[in-house]
Design a protein around this motif. Structure first.
Motif, PDB file in Angstrom:
ATOM      1  N   PRO A  23       0.333  -1.111   0.187  1.00  0.00           N
ATOM      2  CA  PRO A  23       0.406   0.064   0.079  1.00  0.00           C
ATOM      3  C   PRO A  23       1.175   1.421  -0.608  1.00  0.00           C
ATOM      4  O   PRO A  23       2.220   1.364   0.652  1.00  0.00           O
ATOM      5  CB  PRO A  23      -0.169  -0.262   1.406  1.00  0.00           C
ATOM      6  CG  PRO A  23      -0.894  -1.145   1.481  1.00  0.00           C
ATOM      7  CD  PRO A  23       0.570  -1.977   1.313  1.00  0.00           C
ATOM      8  N   SER A  29      -2.509   7.599   0.231  1.00  0.00           N
ATOM      9  CA  SER A  29      -2.605   6.817   2.230  1.00  0.00           C
ATOM     10  C   SER A  29      -3.317   7.506   2.441  1.00  0.00           C
ATOM     11  O   SER A  29      -3.839   9.145   2.757  1.00  0.00           O
ATOM     12  CB  SER A  29      -1.790   6.366   2.467  1.00  0.00           C
ATOM     13  OG  SER A  29      -1.322   6.343   3.667  1.00  0.00           O
ATOM     14  N   SER A 103      -5.722   4.779  -0.173  1.00  0.00           N
ATOM     15  CA  SER A 103      -5.604   3.027   0.170  1.00  0.00           C
ATOM     16  C   SER A 103      -5.278   3.447   1.591  1.00  0.00           C
ATOM     17  O   SER A 103      -4.433   4.636   2.632  1.00  0.00           O
ATOM     18  CB  SER A 103      -4.922   2.472  -0.131  1.00  0.00           C
ATOM     19  OG  SER A 103      -4.001   1.480  -0.556  1.00  0.00           O
ATOM     20  N   CYS A 104      -6.135   2.145   2.572  1.00  0.00           N
ATOM     21  CA  CYS A 104      -5.702   2.076   3.554  1.00  0.00           C
ATOM     22  C   CYS A 104      -4.174   1.118   3.556  1.00  0.00           C
ATOM     23  O   CYS A 104      -3.657   1.230   2.773  1.00  0.00           O
ATOM     24  CB  CYS A 104      -6.861   1.857   4.165  1.00  0.00           C
ATOM     25  SG  CYS A 104      -7.681  -0.104   3.788  1.00  0.00           S
ATOM     26  N   PHE A 106      -1.531  -1.942   5.429  1.00  0.00           N
ATOM     27  CA  PHE A 106      -2.162  -3.194   5.834  1.00  0.00           C
ATOM     28  C   PHE A 106      -1.628  -3.613   7.460  1.00  0.00           C
ATOM     29  O   PHE A 106      -0.557  -3.343   7.842  1.00  0.00           O
ATOM     30  CB  PHE A 106      -1.109  -4.318   4.608  1.00  0.00           C
ATOM     31  CG  PHE A 106      -0.959  -5.531   4.580  1.00  0.00           C
ATOM     32  CD1 PHE A 106      -1.683  -6.549   4.744  1.00  0.00           C
ATOM     33  CD2 PHE A 106       0.616  -6.329   5.685  1.00  0.00           C
ATOM     34  CE1 PHE A 106      -1.025  -7.961   4.222  1.00  0.00           C
ATOM     35  CE2 PHE A 106       0.225  -7.808   6.417  1.00  0.00           C
ATOM     36  CZ  PHE A 106      -0.560  -8.982   5.156  1.00  0.00           C
ATOM     37  N   SER A 108      -5.901  -4.654   6.209  1.00  0.00           N
ATOM     38  CA  SER A 108      -7.010  -3.192   5.836  1.00  0.00           C
ATOM     39  C   SER A 108      -7.793  -3.666   6.973  1.00  0.00           C
ATOM     40  O   SER A 108      -8.846  -4.345   6.640  1.00  0.00           O
ATOM     41  CB  SER A 108      -7.518  -3.554   4.602  1.00  0.00           C
ATOM     42  OG  SER A 108      -7.915  -4.648   4.115  1.00  0.00           O
ATOM     43  N   SER A 113      -5.719   0.466  10.714  1.00  0.00           N
ATOM     44  CA  SER A 113      -6.207   2.278  10.179  1.00  0.00           C
ATOM     45  C   SER A 113      -6.318   3.830  11.289  1.00  0.00           C
ATOM     46  O   SER A 113      -5.915   4.361  10.732  1.00  0.00           O
ATOM     47  CB  SER A 113      -6.970   1.550   8.680  1.00  0.00           C
ATOM     48  OG  SER A 113      -7.634   1.200   7.794  1.00  0.00           O
ATOM     49  N   HIS A 277     -12.082   0.771   6.221  1.00  0.00           N
ATOM     50  CA  HIS A 277     -11.250  -0.064   4.995  1.00  0.00           C
ATOM     51  C   HIS A 277     -12.180  -0.750   3.978  1.00  0.00           C
ATOM     52  O   HIS A 277     -13.670   0.320   4.791  1.00  0.00           O
ATOM     53  CB  HIS A 277     -10.678  -1.116   5.946  1.00  0.00           C
ATOM     54  CG  HIS A 277     -12.413  -1.940   7.165  1.00  0.00           C
ATOM     55  ND1 HIS A 277     -13.153  -2.158   6.611  1.00  0.00           N
ATOM     56  CD2 HIS A 277     -11.660  -1.756   8.022  1.00  0.00           C
ATOM     57  CE1 HIS A 277     -13.737  -2.966   7.077  1.00  0.00           C
ATOM     58  NE2 HIS A 277     -12.974  -2.029   8.455  1.00  0.00           N
ATOM     59  N   HIS A 389     -12.298  -8.995   5.986  1.00  0.00           N
ATOM     60  CA  HIS A 389     -11.190  -7.594   5.307  1.00  0.00           C
ATOM     61  C   HIS A 389      -9.883  -7.507   6.090  1.00  0.00           C
ATOM     62  O   HIS A 389      -9.542  -8.537   7.181  1.00  0.00           O
ATOM     63  CB  HIS A 389     -11.839  -6.255   4.906  1.00  0.00           C
ATOM     64  CG  HIS A 389     -12.439  -5.323   6.919  1.00  0.00           C
ATOM     65  ND1 HIS A 389     -11.269  -5.376   7.679  1.00  0.00           N
ATOM     66  CD2 HIS A 389     -13.617  -6.111   7.961  1.00  0.00           C
ATOM     67  CE1 HIS A 389     -11.700  -5.232   9.393  1.00  0.00           C
ATOM     68  NE2 HIS A 389     -13.300  -5.105   8.864  1.00  0.00           N
ATOM     69  N   GLU A 396     -11.030  -4.853  -0.176  1.00  0.00           N
ATOM     70  CA  GLU A 396     -10.823  -3.959   1.249  1.00  0.00           C
ATOM     71  C   GLU A 396     -10.037  -3.143   1.456  1.00  0.00           C
ATOM     72  O   GLU A 396     -10.489  -2.847   2.435  1.00  0.00           O
ATOM     73  CB  GLU A 396      -9.955  -6.035   1.093  1.00  0.00           C
ATOM     74  CG  GLU A 396     -10.361  -6.624   1.501  1.00  0.00           C
ATOM     75  CD  GLU A 396      -9.881  -8.012   2.131  1.00  0.00           C
ATOM     76  OE1 GLU A 396     -10.061  -8.518   3.189  1.00  0.00           O
ATOM     77  OE2 GLU A 396      -9.592  -8.567   0.192  1.00  0.00           O
ATOM     78  N   ARG A 397      -9.158  -2.444   0.457  1.00  0.00           N
ATOM     79  CA  ARG A 397      -8.085  -1.877   1.066  1.00  0.00           C
ATOM     80  C   ARG A 397      -8.617   0.104   0.204  1.00  0.00           C
ATOM     81  O   ARG A 397      -8.062   0.622   1.267  1.00  0.00           O
ATOM     82  CB  ARG A 397      -6.683  -1.771   0.557  1.00  0.00           C
ATOM     83  CG  ARG A 397      -6.221  -2.043  -0.809  1.00  0.00           C
ATOM     84  CD  ARG A 397      -4.460  -2.266  -1.341  1.00  0.00           C
ATOM     85  NE  ARG A 397      -4.375  -2.336  -2.246  1.00  0.00           N
ATOM     86  CZ  ARG A 397      -4.240  -1.352  -3.177  1.00  0.00           C
ATOM     87  NH1 ARG A 397      -4.684   0.474  -2.733  1.00  0.00           N
ATOM     88  NH2 ARG A 397      -3.898  -1.236  -4.331  1.00  0.00           N
TER      89      ARG A 397
END
Length: 406
Positions: A23, A29, A103-104, A106, A108, A113, A277, A389, A396-397
């Protein structure tokens, strides 16, 4: 649970080139969102103090004296796109120039987050590296949502948060969420700073408290940031699935409430909407139950993480054998990596020394409609959850980012 799937031939760890991309951490982000909000409020976002490094804004937001940041738990970008006909306000805002896709990180998942959002750091820096992770000091799992009073959240995540930084710059910071979030481990670790307002579990009460805080700041001529959290969309997705009519109905409620919020906010306020997410649906026949497969527990002290990203904490020296055994059992349904491989791939960003032992010795990352459960320790209602998720799929992300100046 269904009977085990047929065994597959052993396979080695995939080459780095075959792994999903890490990510982004920074621009694009969720970790860059509060730095962007701070900059729009006129707050200096340079890396001072030393424990709160500079963070690259997620995107350029217009200057505004006040911002209302709404986080809708579980509102993935792809799911919103698929249901855009049920969300006219979100559809209209997503078509505007102020919309983006973030993007979130990892995994997710919510705890990770919230660390991204609150600190602006990648998971390897903020240390909230999953749903259930190892506390090395106690050799016990820590649920980073429920928390444990034996773990000091400010030691677990010692960096200054962006709420603290914005408040220290003279901005009125208000966080609006369920009352039990006040002083919780996750709140203190990731989202501390400013004042907390607890409201009933009604969306109109939640958004109303946000309007009140911003209106008071407007009357006083003070800059303000109000953060509003809503979690029922996520809960609905877990219980019924993101593909269910129940999820769609809750999205309609969220959309209507956000449209009403935009109408009620003081003029000149910047409304920012995002999520932590997305989610995928995993049927009961697409799960492996480690409680029914003792060979998968061999060499494993703790099974942590969550169903879409299982983190295995192994006996000393056992990680290579554990990884090989899980690869053989799961085949192409999951990526099975040792910690060093996931860190080298950049999935956690730069990983600090204090954080590394919290990450599983072996990571089992779902690559398709698949999940790992443990009926020996998971509650029956948790075993029945449909929406899941944690993994690296776009569903998911990826999350929406909507910025509307009212």
């Amino acid at each position: 649970m269904t009977s085990p799937a047929p065994r597959t031939a052993p396979r080695s760890a995939p080459p780095a080139a075959a792994l999903p991309d890490a990510p982004p951490y920074g621009r694009g982000s969720l970790s860059g969102l509060l730095p962007a909000v701070a900059a729009s409020l006129g707050v200096d976002t340079a890396g001072d103090p030393a424990d709160a490094p500079a963070a690259e804004p997620a995107l350029d937001l217009p200057a505004a004296p006040r911002t209302c940041l709404v986080l809708v738990d579980g509102m993935g970008e792809l799911a919103v796109d698929e249901r855009s006909g049920h969300a006219p306000a979100l559809r209209r805002w997503r078509a505007d120039a102020g919309a983006a896709v973030l993007s979130c990180g990892f995994p997710s998942t919510t705890a990770t987050s919230m660390g991204l959002l609150g600190t602006g750091l990648a998971p390897g820096g903020h240390g909230l590296v999953g749903y259930e992770v190892l506390d090395p000091d106690r050799d016990a799992l820590l649920n980073e949502l429920a928390w444990d009073p034996a773990v000091d959240p400010r030691r677990w995540q010692p960096r200054t948060t962006w709420f603290q930084r914005v408040a220290a710059a003279g901005v009125d910071v208000t966080r609006v969420a369920p009352p039990h979030f006040d002083g919780s481990g996750l709140t203190e670790a990731a989202l501390r700073g400013g004042r907390f307002v607890g409201t009933p579990e009604r969306l109109d009460a939640r958004t109303g408290a946000g309007v009140d805080a911003l209106a008071a700041a407007a009357r006083a001529g003070r800059p303000a940031l109000t953060y509003v959290y809503w979690g029922r969309l996520d809960a609905t997705g877990h219980a019924h699935g993101v593909g269910s009519w129940e999820w769609t109905q809750e999205l309609e409620r969220v959309d209507a409430a956000l449209a009403d919020l935009a109408r009620r906010l003081p003029r000149g306020t910047l409304l920012v909407v995002t999520a932590d997410h997305g989610m995928v649906d995993v049927g009961p026949g697409a799960r492996v139950d480690v409680a029914r497969e003792p060979e998968l527990r061999a060499g494993v002290r703790h099974v942590g993480g969550e169903p879409r990203v299982t983190q295995l904490y192994c006996e000393p020296g056992a990680a290579p054998r554990v990884a090989a055994r899980w690869r053989e059992r799961l085949g192409d349904r999951a990526l099975v990596l040792e910690r060093a491989e996931a860190v080298a791939a950049g999935w956690f960003g730069d990983v600090e020394e204090r954080v590394a032992p919290r990450i599983g010795d072996v990571l089992v990352v779902a690559a398709s409609e698949f999940a790992v459960v443990d009926s020996a320790r998971m509650r029956p209602e948790a075993l029945r959850l449909v929406g899941q998720h944690g993994a690296l799929t776009d569903a998911e992300r990826l999350v929406p980012l909507l910025a509307v100046q009212v």
